[in-house]
Design an enzyme around this catalytic site. Structure first.
Site, PDB file in Angstrom:
ATOM      1  N   ASP A  92       0.845  -1.194   0.000  1.00 32.15           N
ATOM      2  CA  ASP A  92       0.000   0.000   0.000  1.00 32.15           C
ATOM      3  C   ASP A  92       0.877   1.239   0.000  1.00 32.15           C
ATOM      4  OD1 ASP A  92       0.676  -0.521   2.831  1.00 32.15           O
ATOM      5  OD2 ASP A  92      -0.605   1.212   3.230  1.00 32.15           O
ATOM      6  N   GLU A 156      -0.167  -0.493   5.779  1.00 38.59           N
ATOM      7  CA  GLU A 156       0.821   0.096   6.685  1.00 38.59           C
ATOM      8  C   GLU A 156       0.708   1.609   6.739  1.00 38.59           C
ATOM      9  OE1 GLU A 156       4.478   1.919   8.086  1.00 38.59           O
ATOM     10  OE2 GLU A 156       3.674   2.075   6.059  1.00 38.59           O
TER      11      GLU A 156
END
Length: 451
Positions: A92, A156
């Site tokens: 991500d 994250e």
């Protein structure tokens, strides 16, 4: 780089690495599904899973984590009785911010001035490629000498804790003798660095209400309490005159005793404008790695264009507080919320909501794995000695893993050196850093297996 089979293999794989990184960067995998389609993150997760399968990983799985995102897991068995190493990265990315401010499209890997530009190129899709390169080099030169677990996180950057909660619920899944977190970076390009501390963080949303509705500033301004003005007062209370963070009850006097960071180098790295001073006191390393730091990430208020002459009835802000090792993030959250309450003026109504939190982390740099990495770095970066640095950012998973596996050694390396401009416009990765760190990781795995 001195000639050796691992380095030669990695060098030969760099064109493939660039093509794969371009594919991965093309996914708009921002784990905020109010801004970007969930399908983009799912596609990136599937890309990673396919890549692991292509390298012979077994038990490859898309893990549905409690925050609604997916992490990718895979296991590559090594020789009988071998040690187990967990390799971490995340797919991500941060939003691209103002796409018009990018010199090239943020989700299109573009080579320019010797660097590869694109959102996630360094943080941390490049980390995924780094792990793949290291493993491919070992497979081409006698095989991977350890059991390898790979975990690639899907949220994250959001700090929503999905993988942390999943790991706590399935503690056997990520158990390993050593964990390599590929989400940090060298102190500067060409200087091999392991990160030994991470600041923790908390995110708090604050809202102030003063009126039943907006009022005409000419008719009511001067007596009616303005919620936006109250919010500005509150936010200003979080900093001293010199810019130091001042949250009531939170210690801000820590010092750093490792690698130093000169003000001149920091000004250049941060691209501070001429004539603008740095904030805070103490050394730059103290301020970045050993002390708390507050940042106002956003304010809900009318934009200048289209603004009306109004006294505002309510206002909101999102506040980030980074906390150094030794400070409990949950306690820091309570202190921040209490400070916001105590410093709200005029009896205005204030509400606070914690929306994210991660604990700080400190590694044991005296462990055998660190020597194995130092030896590997010396080969990958000829003439350089591995340095120890702190990191102002947060990787909440580190503390979760340290708690679950207290005997495991944890090392943090990665591609996010200052010129990478992670989280900002025109993020990039230096391909030589990708090449050298891939060599270092491969040699580390070999050294660690033999140790």
């Amino acid at each position: 780089m001195s000639s050796n089979p691992v380095a030669e293999t990695v060098a030969s794989l760099m064109p493939r690495a660039k093509a794969e990184l371009a594919e991965l960067v093309a996914f708009k995998s921002v784990a905020d599904f109010t801004q970007f389609p969930k399908s983009e993150s799912e596609a990136a997760a599937n890309w990673v899973a396919d890549a692991l399968r292509g390298e012979g990983f077994v038990d490859v799985a898309l893990l549905d984590t409690p925050d609604g995102t997916q992490s990718v897991y895979g296991y590559l068995p090594g020789p009988e009785g071998a040690k187990t190493v967990l390799l971490y990265a995340h797919y991500d990315v941060q939003p691209p911010l103002d796409e018009a401010g990018w010199t090239s499209p943020p989700f299109e890997l573009t080579e320019r001035d010797g660097r590869w530009y694109g959102r996630g190129a360094a943080d941390c899709k490049g980390g995924v490629i780094m792990h793949l390169l290291a493993l491919r080099a070992l497979k081409a030169d006698g095989g991977v000498p350890v059991n390898v677990k790979v975990i690639v996180e899907g949220s994250e950057e959001q700090g929503t804790g999905g993988l942390e909660r999943y790991a706590e619920q399935h503690p056997e899944l990520l158990e390993a003798d050593t964990i390599v977190i590929g989400d940090a970076g060298n102190f500067r390009v060409g200087l091999p660095t392991v990160t030994t501390t991470l600041r923790g963080m908390t995110l708090v949303r604050v809202r102030i209400d003063t009126l039943a509705g907006n009022l005409h500033s000419g008719q009511f301004g001067g007596a009616a309490p303005d919620a936006l003005a109250a919010l500005i007062r509150v936010l200003d209370s979080l900093r001293a005159e010199n810019g130091s963070t001042t949250v009531d009850g939170l210690d801000a006097t820590g010092t750093w005793d490792g690698l130093e960071y000169t003000e001149e180098q920091f000004r250049a790295d941060a691209k501070v404008l001429d004539g603008v001073g740095l904030i805070g006191d103490g050394s730059v390393a103290d301020r970045l790695w050993a002390r708390p730091a507050v940042t106002v990430l956003g304010i809900d208020c009318p934009p200048v264009v289209g603004a009306t002459p109004s006294v505002h009835a309510n206002a909101r802000a999102l506040v980030s507080l980074r906390v150094p090792p030794g400070v409990d993030a949950a306690e820091a959250t309570k202190l921040l919320q209490a400070h916001l309450q105590a410093h709200t003026p005029w009896g205005a109504r204030v509400t606070t909501e914690q929306i994210g939190q991660g604990q700080a982390f400190r590694a044991d740099a005296a462990s055998p794995a660190y020597q194995a990495m130092a030896d590997a770095m010396a080969v990958a970066y000829p003439g350089e000695t591995m340095q120890y640095a702190g990191e102002g950012g947060s990787i909440p998973l580190c503390n979760t893993l340290a708690g679950l596996y207290p005997q495991a050694e944890i090392l943090l390396i990665g591609l996010s050196e200052p010129e990478a401009q992670i989280h900002a416009l025109n993020e990039s990765v230096h391909p030589q850093e990708l090449e050298r760190l891939s060599v270092a990781e491969a040699l580390f795995l070999r050294n660690y297996a033999a140790g």
